[in-house]
Design a protein around this motif. Sequence first.
Motif, PDB file in Angstrom:
ATOM      1  N   THR A   1       0.634  -1.013   0.098  1.00  0.00           N
ATOM      2  CA  THR A   1      -0.098   0.331   0.282  1.00  0.00           C
ATOM      3  C   THR A   1       1.017   0.772   0.039  1.00  0.00           C
ATOM      4  O   THR A   1       0.581   2.470  -0.909  1.00  0.00           O
ATOM      5  CB  THR A   1      -0.379   0.099   1.102  1.00  0.00           C
ATOM      6  OG1 THR A   1      -0.177  -0.277   2.098  1.00  0.00           O
ATOM      7  CG2 THR A   1      -2.052  -1.164   1.347  1.00  0.00           C
ATOM      8  N   ARG A   2       2.025   1.655   0.733  1.00  0.00           N
ATOM      9  CA  ARG A   2       2.261   2.684   0.606  1.00  0.00           C
ATOM     10  C   ARG A   2       3.455   2.372  -0.321  1.00  0.00           C
ATOM     11  O   ARG A   2       3.865   3.492  -0.693  1.00  0.00           O
ATOM     12  CB  ARG A   2       3.777   2.290   2.368  1.00  0.00           C
ATOM     13  CG  ARG A   2       2.874   2.402   3.266  1.00  0.00           C
ATOM     14  CD  ARG A   2       3.980   2.419   4.586  1.00  0.00           C
ATOM     15  NE  ARG A   2       4.545   1.532   4.994  1.00  0.00           N
ATOM     16  CZ  ARG A   2       5.268   1.203   5.687  1.00  0.00           C
ATOM     17  NH1 ARG A   2       5.540   1.797   6.265  1.00  0.00           N
ATOM     18  NH2 ARG A   2       5.284  -0.387   5.898  1.00  0.00           N
TER      19      ARG A   2
ATOM     20  N   TRP B   1      10.700   0.566  -4.770  1.00  0.00           N
ATOM     21  CA  TRP B   1       9.953   0.042  -3.205  1.00  0.00           C
ATOM     22  C   TRP B   1       9.355  -1.170  -4.076  1.00  0.00           C
ATOM     23  O   TRP B   1       9.436  -2.236  -2.256  1.00  0.00           O
ATOM     24  CB  TRP B   1       9.248   1.424  -2.477  1.00  0.00           C
ATOM     25  CG  TRP B   1       9.057   0.970  -1.302  1.00  0.00           C
ATOM     26  CD1 TRP B   1       9.388   0.210  -0.148  1.00  0.00           C
ATOM     27  CD2 TRP B   1       8.186   2.097  -0.148  1.00  0.00           C
ATOM     28  NE1 TRP B   1       9.281   0.454   0.803  1.00  0.00           N
ATOM     29  CE2 TRP B   1       8.516   1.532   1.427  1.00  0.00           C
ATOM     30  CE3 TRP B   1       7.362   3.143  -0.568  1.00  0.00           C
ATOM     31  CZ2 TRP B   1       7.688   1.614   1.882  1.00  0.00           C
ATOM     32  CZ3 TRP B   1       7.693   3.675   0.933  1.00  0.00           C
ATOM     33  CH2 TRP B   1       7.258   3.301   1.578  1.00  0.00           C
TER      34      TRP B   1
ATOM     35  N   LEU C   1       1.164   3.616  -2.576  1.00  0.00           N
ATOM     36  CA  LEU C   1       0.625   5.614  -2.735  1.00  0.00           C
ATOM     37  C   LEU C   1       1.751   6.516  -2.973  1.00  0.00           C
ATOM     38  O   LEU C   1       1.397   7.371  -3.386  1.00  0.00           O
ATOM     39  CB  LEU C   1       0.477   5.343  -0.995  1.00  0.00           C
ATOM     40  CG  LEU C   1      -0.093   6.993  -1.111  1.00  0.00           C
ATOM     41  CD1 LEU C   1      -1.928   7.739  -1.010  1.00  0.00           C
ATOM     42  CD2 LEU C   1      -0.140   6.894   0.495  1.00  0.00           C
ATOM     43  N   ALA C   2       3.068   5.963  -2.915  1.00  0.00           N
ATOM     44  CA  ALA C   2       4.122   6.680  -3.074  1.00  0.00           C
ATOM     45  C   ALA C   2       4.246   6.636  -4.751  1.00  0.00           C
ATOM     46  O   ALA C   2       4.577   8.024  -5.424  1.00  0.00           O
ATOM     47  CB  ALA C   2       5.751   6.541  -2.671  1.00  0.00           C
TER      48      ALA C   2
END
Length: 130
Positions: A51-52, A103, A55-56
């Motif tokens: 999710t992170r 990431w 989102l980035a």
Amino acid sequence: MQSTVVTVSDMDRKTSRTNHETQDTEATTPLNHVPDGVTLGTDVPCWYYFTRPILAILIGGVLFGLGTALSLLYFTQVGNVPYLLGPVFLSVGLMFLVTGLVWVPVVKQRLEHKALTKVNGKALQVHEQH
């Protein structure tokens, strides 16, 4: 994340240390906060880890697109756009976008490593062959 159980001895709380009949008690409050709806261990869904980074990537894409639009407006002199507004949004958006794109493989590799080193809840010992 794993929850940690802290063992507190009753003997630490008493002034006389001669009573050997005291028993250890376990605290049931975890030291790390776990979000609601997330279980620890192998029951965590895969999308939770991504999710992170996603989102980035989304924020970076929006900022990069906004920077491109503002730069085009400035250089075509269509609107009254400040000089550095477009390049600032371009650079910040590109930074977020590249960070998110790097990431994703890191999280994927971490999940693969975690899956390879655990079998039925027991950690395997990985030996390198020379």
